[in-house]
Scaffold this motif. Structure first.
Motif, PDB file in Angstrom:
ATOM      1  N   ALA A  82       0.826  -1.211   0.000  1.00 32.21           N
ATOM      2  CA  ALA A  82       0.000   0.000   0.000  1.00 32.21           C
ATOM      3  C   ALA A  82       0.858   1.259   0.000  1.00 32.21           C
ATOM      4  CB  ALA A  82      -0.927  -0.003   1.207  1.00 32.21           C
ATOM      5  N   SER A  83       1.933   1.263   0.776  1.00 31.32           N
ATOM      6  CA  SER A  83       2.776   2.455   0.850  1.00 31.32           C
ATOM      7  C   SER A  83       3.577   2.658  -0.428  1.00 31.32           C
ATOM      8  CB  SER A  83       3.712   2.367   2.059  1.00 31.32           C
ATOM      9  OG  SER A  83       4.557   1.229   1.966  1.00 31.32           O
ATOM     10  N   ARG A  84       4.071   1.573  -1.022  1.00 28.35           N
ATOM     11  CA  ARG A  84       4.850   1.685  -2.259  1.00 28.35           C
ATOM     12  C   ARG A  84       3.989   2.054  -3.452  1.00 28.35           C
ATOM     13  NH1 ARG A  84       8.136   0.929   2.008  1.00 28.35           N
ATOM     14  NH2 ARG A  84      10.270   0.374   1.396  1.00 28.35           N
ATOM     15  N   SER A  85       2.760   1.562  -3.481  1.00 27.72           N
ATOM     16  CA  SER A  85       1.887   1.800  -4.634  1.00 27.72           C
ATOM     17  C   SER A  85       1.016   3.045  -4.479  1.00 27.72           C
ATOM     18  CB  SER A  85       0.985   0.595  -4.858  1.00 27.72           C
ATOM     19  OG  SER A  85       0.066   0.454  -3.782  1.00 27.72           O
ATOM     20  N   GLY A  86       0.769   3.446  -3.240  1.00 27.38           N
ATOM     21  CA  GLY A  86      -0.154   4.545  -2.990  1.00 27.38           C
ATOM     22  C   GLY A  86      -1.613   4.130  -3.055  1.00 27.38           C
ATOM     23  N   ALA A  87      -1.870   2.831  -3.207  1.00 31.28           N
ATOM     24  CA  ALA A  87      -3.249   2.348  -3.316  1.00 31.28           C
ATOM     25  C   ALA A  87      -3.961   2.419  -1.970  1.00 31.28           C
ATOM     26  CB  ALA A  87      -3.252   0.904  -3.822  1.00 31.28           C
ATOM     27  N   PRO A  88      -5.259   2.729  -1.976  1.00 30.55           N
ATOM     28  CA  PRO A  88      -6.017   2.719  -0.723  1.00 30.55           C
ATOM     29  C   PRO A  88      -6.230   1.293  -0.226  1.00 30.55           C
ATOM     30  CG  PRO A  88      -7.489   3.093  -2.570  1.00 30.55           C
ATOM     31  CD  PRO A  88      -6.096   3.123  -3.123  1.00 30.55           C
ATOM     32  N   VAL A  89      -6.357   1.159   1.084  1.00 35.07           N
ATOM     33  CA  VAL A  89      -6.623  -0.121   1.722  1.00 35.07           C
ATOM     34  C   VAL A  89      -8.066  -0.131   2.211  1.00 35.07           C
ATOM     35  CG1 VAL A  89      -5.991  -1.709   3.587  1.00 35.07           C
ATOM     36  CG2 VAL A  89      -4.221  -0.342   2.442  1.00 35.07           C
TER      37      VAL A  89
ATOM     38  N   LEU B  17      -1.521   6.841   8.805  1.00 32.67           N
ATOM     39  CA  LEU B  17      -2.534   6.733   7.746  1.00 32.67           C
ATOM     40  C   LEU B  17      -3.485   7.909   7.735  1.00 32.67           C
ATOM     41  CD1 LEU B  17      -5.333   5.721   9.345  1.00 32.67           C
ATOM     42  CD2 LEU B  17      -4.015   3.613   9.479  1.00 32.67           C
ATOM     43  N   GLU B  18      -4.223   7.995   6.645  1.00 32.51           N
ATOM     44  CA  GLU B  18      -5.248   9.027   6.506  1.00 32.51           C
ATOM     45  C   GLU B  18      -6.452   8.406   5.795  1.00 32.51           C
ATOM     46  OE1 GLU B  18      -3.157  12.019   4.400  1.00 32.51           O
ATOM     47  OE2 GLU B  18      -3.077  10.904   2.503  1.00 32.51           O
ATOM     48  N   TRP B  19      -7.643   8.869   6.146  1.00 36.13           N
ATOM     49  CA  TRP B  19      -8.855   8.324   5.550  1.00 36.13           C
ATOM     50  C   TRP B  19      -9.067   8.909   4.164  1.00 36.13           C
ATOM     51  CZ3 TRP B  19     -10.588   4.237   7.940  1.00 36.13           C
ATOM     52  CH2 TRP B  19     -10.345   4.101   9.302  1.00 36.13           C
ATOM     53  N   VAL B  20      -9.556   8.098   3.267  1.00 30.48           N
ATOM     54  CA  VAL B  20      -9.781   8.519   1.883  1.00 30.48           C
ATOM     55  C   VAL B  20     -11.190   9.115   1.750  1.00 30.48           C
ATOM     56  CG1 VAL B  20      -9.919   7.761  -0.505  1.00 30.48           C
ATOM     57  CG2 VAL B  20      -8.205   6.765   1.031  1.00 30.48           C
TER      58      VAL B  20
END
Length: 205
Positions: free
Chosen positions: A114-121, A202-205
């Protein structure tokens, strides 16, 4: 072979673009349920042994499951997973790395990807699957059935894009506490004490 009681939070899954589904893993059917209830294509990650299961071993091949060697840093699996996310697809990961009736310590793979790709979890809490798959005359079918709940998505802050091992551990635990908070207390296991939960990375999307 599985009784589905209810599904909540489908609106938290994006209609397009990359995302990581982070599930707790109680029974073999858990990822299959998630694949069933979502209209988008999903690529699961799973231990390499699932390819060798009698009869049901055909399904990982059909779903193009990314095989993971659990006892090592599987660079090939990581590369495949990042390519899937870069292509805008959804990846399904069980961070505990194995099945259990309660939450076990999460592995750092989800935080890394998630951190490397920037994708949301998107945390996905699953209940009610013990005993399944099962034929209709078995005891499991007298239970309410499976409950699948999709939580609010979050992503890791940009400053953690190149997180080190210690930071990845904290990032993983913060994600696992979010998942634990979506489960009833008896299922929270290693993450039972929600007072220890933080959200610094983390931060909420």
């Amino acid at each position: 072979l599985v009784k589905l009681d209810r599904v909540e939070g489908l609106q938290n899954v994006p209609r397009q673009g990359a995302a990581i589904l982070m599930i707790n893993h109680i029974a073999f059917v858990d990822p299959i349920l998630v694949l069933h209830v979502l209209p988008r294509n999903i690529v699961p990650m799973a231990k390499t042994e699932v390819y060798d299961y009698p009869l049901i071993g055909i399904f990982p091949k059909l779903w193009q499951v990314v095989p993971v060697h659990r006892e090592e840093v599987d660079r090939k699996a990581i590369k495949q997973a990042l390519e899937i996310l870069q292509a805008g697809e959804i990846l399904l990961v069980a961070p505990e790395g194995t099945r259990g009736t309660t939450l076990q310590e999460g592995k750092e793979g989800v935080a890394y990807l998630a951190s490397r790709s920037g994708a949301p979890v998107i945390p996905v809490a699953i209940q009610g699957t013990p005993g399944f798959p099962a034929l209709r005359f078995t005891k499991a079918w007298r239970s309410p059935g499976a409950y699948v709940r999709f939580g609010k998505p979050f992503r890791y802050r940009p400053e953690f894009r190149r997180a080190d091992r210690e930071q990845l551990r904290k990032m993983t635990d913060e994600a696992m506490y979010i998942l634990a908070g979506m489960l009833p207390p008896p299922l929270r296991g290693e993450y039972s004490d929600l007072s220890q939960a933080t959200q610094d990375t983390l931060e909420w999307v």
